[in-house]
Scaffold this motif. Structure first.
Motif, short mmCIF file in Angstrom:
data_model
loop_
_atom_site.label_atom_id
_atom_site.label_comp_id
_atom_site.label_asym_id
_atom_site.label_seq_id
_atom_site.Cartn_x
_atom_site.Cartn_y
_atom_site.Cartn_z
N ARG A 37 0.83 -1.20 0.00
CA ARG A 37 0.00 0.00 0.00
C ARG A 37 0.87 1.26 0.00
NH1 ARG A 37 -4.81 -0.02 4.14
NH2 ARG A 37 -5.48 1.58 2.63
N ALA A 38 1.97 1.23 0.76
CA ALA A 38 2.84 2.40 0.83
C ALA A 38 3.55 2.65 -0.50
CB ALA A 38 3.87 2.21 1.95
N ILE A 39 4.03 1.58 -1.15
CA ILE A 39 4.78 1.78 -2.39
C ILE A 39 3.85 2.15 -3.54
CG2 ILE A 39 4.80 -0.55 -3.40
CD1 ILE A 39 7.81 1.85 -3.00
N VAL A 40 2.62 1.64 -3.54
CA VAL A 40 1.66 2.04 -4.56
C VAL A 40 1.33 3.53 -4.42
CG1 VAL A 40 -0.73 1.77 -5.35
CG2 VAL A 40 0.69 -0.25 -4.93
N LYS A 41 1.14 3.98 -3.18
CA LYS A 41 0.86 5.40 -2.94
C LYS A 41 2.03 6.27 -3.41
CE LYS A 41 -0.74 8.53 0.74
NZ LYS A 41 0.27 9.59 0.61
N ARG A 42 3.26 5.86 -3.05
CA ARG A 42 4.44 6.63 -3.43
C ARG A 42 4.58 6.70 -4.96
NH1 ARG A 42 9.48 8.02 -1.29
NH2 ARG A 42 11.19 8.06 -2.81
N ARG A 51 0.71 6.67 -12.60
CA ARG A 51 -0.52 7.38 -12.24
C ARG A 51 -1.49 7.42 -13.42
NH1 ARG A 51 1.75 11.38 -10.37
NH2 ARG A 51 1.78 12.76 -12.18
N GLN A 52 -0.98 7.68 -14.61
CA GLN A 52 -1.82 7.73 -15.80
C GLN A 52 -2.50 6.38 -16.04
OE1 GLN A 52 0.33 8.86 -19.36
NE2 GLN A 52 -1.12 7.73 -20.67
N ARG A 53 -1.75 5.29 -15.91
CA ARG A 53 -2.31 3.97 -16.16
C ARG A 53 -3.33 3.58 -15.09
NH1 ARG A 53 3.16 0.74 -18.21
NH2 ARG A 53 3.16 1.66 -20.32
N CYS A 54 -3.06 3.95 -13.85
CA CYS A 54 -4.05 3.69 -12.79
C CYS A 54 -5.33 4.48 -13.04
CB CYS A 54 -3.47 4.04 -11.43
SG CYS A 54 -2.25 2.86 -10.80
N ASP A 55 -5.18 5.75 -13.41
CA ASP A 55 -6.36 6.58 -13.67
C ASP A 55 -7.18 6.02 -14.82
OD1 ASP A 55 -5.59 8.24 -11.63
OD2 ASP A 55 -4.76 9.81 -12.93
N ILE A 59 -8.33 3.24 -10.84
CA ILE A 59 -7.75 2.69 -9.60
C ILE A 59 -7.04 3.80 -8.84
CG2 ILE A 59 -6.10 1.04 -8.65
CD1 ILE A 59 -6.52 -0.65 -11.18
N LYS A 60 -7.29 3.84 -7.55
CA LYS A 60 -6.60 4.76 -6.65
C LYS A 60 -5.83 3.94 -5.61
CE LYS A 60 -8.40 8.41 -8.59
NZ LYS A 60 -7.57 9.31 -9.43
N PRO A 61 -4.77 4.52 -5.03
CA PRO A 61 -3.99 3.76 -4.03
C PRO A 61 -4.84 3.21 -2.90
CG PRO A 61 -2.79 5.72 -4.70
CD PRO A 61 -4.14 5.81 -5.35
N ASP A 62 -5.87 3.92 -2.47
CA ASP A 62 -6.69 3.45 -1.35
C ASP A 62 -7.53 2.23 -1.72
OD1 ASP A 62 -5.70 5.40 0.28
OD2 ASP A 62 -7.41 6.77 0.05
#
Length: 445
Positions: A37-42, A51-55, A59-62
């Motif tokens: 969780r920490a490394i995904v947030k970072r 960030r672009q691919r998650c968006d 998907i958000k870090p939480d």
């Protein structure tokens, strides 16, 4: 033979090095989730591509609430490092970067990897655990014949052995006679190098009338290229040592991602730092432990350049049975093949397209070539046959020699490996209506 005993303080250091390998599973899984969780947030906050691919996936870090949620995150592939060359995947500012390493790239530009001070400490830590798993202990004398330089091999092993309390001889690669002399005269008890180079050392020692059975060497930590159990058996029979497989790749940390224990039945992955998954190489779906597929790794603690779900292209499976050694970190089966066309020559990753790039940089060559790999005296040999213009073949001997030299230099400059170059007439090499057969690999014949 030299004997080395551990006093109470060195035993304590040895046990501390191994301790994380034996974490109770509930504690290990909780640690992995916190770190994931920490490394995904970072990474989401600091690396625009991730960030672009998650968006794009919504998907958000939480959204990462359990380890299984990792499957919803996007993959990272080697081409991402090429396209963001050199610093586009860094999650730390340059003032925090204390080290840059690089490996081969298909266009002549390297794949760049970065380390913060904490990443260097992490690298030393997992290599210390690697040596401990192989039975190396404080007081051993370790001859490190991995290369020192832009590639990640030598320095990681160096730091890990020193952290364990061993004596390190930073001899690097090459100069085989000197390697054998140092091994004999310095009382070396552990050796790090590629398995093919060790086979070469065995043969060279015979030429020098050096009896391996009279040397104190007892452990070999071999990696940087695939090798079989048959090769292990040959090494151990001829040398009298125990040969261990170490696994790693530059994009993750370098050597030290995993290593065999004394059971010698597949590398344990240090999954408190490198979370492993096995996926179907075609669909990308996550497979269960025991099923063969492509190994995907996520760095849980690397700060400078975290890799989220990095597709290694290595084909393996995760052992389902608990290792008799008692370690709770899982094992993978020995890496025997890859899902892409990468070649490993003397421990260096090489793509045929790199050689094509080198050839096309030299005037007078034609876009028809063939790569032949063989093995002589335990060392990989690379020969490149290349067609040249008829006008070149009609040139003077001096002109031919100069062309030969320019081609050899261009190949070595791009891939970092010296090749034997053979110039041939036009229409000499075979043609194909389909995919050209660029590589002939005779190393296992």
């Amino acid at each position: 033979m030299l004997e080395r005993r551990m006093d109470n303080s060195t035993k304590q250091a040895f046990n501390v090095a191994s301790a994380p390998d034996y974490l109770p599973l509930p504690q290990l899984r909780a640690l992995q989730l916190d770190r994931l969780r920490a490394i995904v947030k970072r990474t989401y906050e600091r690396v625009s591509l991730f960030r672009q691919r998650c968006d794009e996936r919504g998907i958000k870090p939480d959204d990462i609430q359990q380890l299984e949620d990792i499957r919803h995150l996007p993959f990272t592939v080697k081409n991402d490092l090429r396209e963001t060359y050199p610093y586009g995947l860094f999650a730390s500012p340059m003032e925090e970067i204390v080290r840059l390493h690089a490996s081969s790239g298909t266009t002549g530009k390297p794949i760049v990897v970065a380390y913060t001070e904490s990443d260097i400490a992490l690298w030393a830590h997992v290599m210390e655990r690697s040596f401990a798993a192989c039975g190396v202990h404080p007081g051993d004398i370790v001859q490190n014949a991995y290369g020192y330089g832009l590639f990640t091999g030598g320095l990681g092993a160096h730091y890990g052995a020193e952290a364990l309390g061993a004596t390190v001889i930073p001899i690097s690669g090459g100069q085989s006679d000197r390697q054998i002399m140092v091994m004999r005269d310095f009382g070396v008890t552990a050796l790090c190098c590629t398995p093919s180079y060790f086979l070469h050392l065995l043969e060279r020692a015979d030429d020098l009338d050096v009896d391996w059975q009279n040397l104190p060497l007892r452990v070999g930590i071999f990696g940087a290229e695939p090798w079989t159990d048959d090769m292990r058996q040959r090494i151990e029979q001829q040398s009298g040592i125990r040969a261990f497989d170490i696994y790693g790749l530059s994009e993750i940390i370098g050597p030290g991602v995993g290593v065999e224990c004394t059971e010698q039945d597949g590398p344990h992955i240090f999954e408190d730092h490198f979370y492993p998954e096995i996926i179907d190489p075609e669909s990308g779906e996550v497979l269960a432990d025991g099923e063969e597929g492509e190994l995907v790794l996520t760095t849980l603690t690397k700060q400078a350049m975290p890799m989220i779900r990095y597709r290694t292209r290595d084909i393996t499976s995760i052992h389902t049975a608990t290792c008799p050694c008692g370690r709770t970190v899982r094992r993978i089966k020995r890496i025997g093949r890859r899902s892409d066309d990468m070649l490993i020559i003397r421990g260096v990753n090489v793509f045929p397209s790199q050689i094509e790039t080198a050839l096309l940089q030299v005037e007078g060559t034609m876009p028809h070539y063939q790569i032949e790999l063989s093995r002589e005296q335990g060392l990989d040999q690379l020969e490149v046959a290349v067609e040249v213009n008829q006008d070149i073949l009609s040139d003077t001997v001096r002109g031919m020699e100069e062309l030969h030299q320019r081609i050899a230099q261009a190949i070595e400059r791009i891939i970092g490996v010296r090749a034997t170059v053979r110039l041939v007439e036009p229409q000499t090499l075979p043609r194909s209506e389909g995919k050209a057969k660029r590589v002939i690999d005779r190393r296992e014949q």
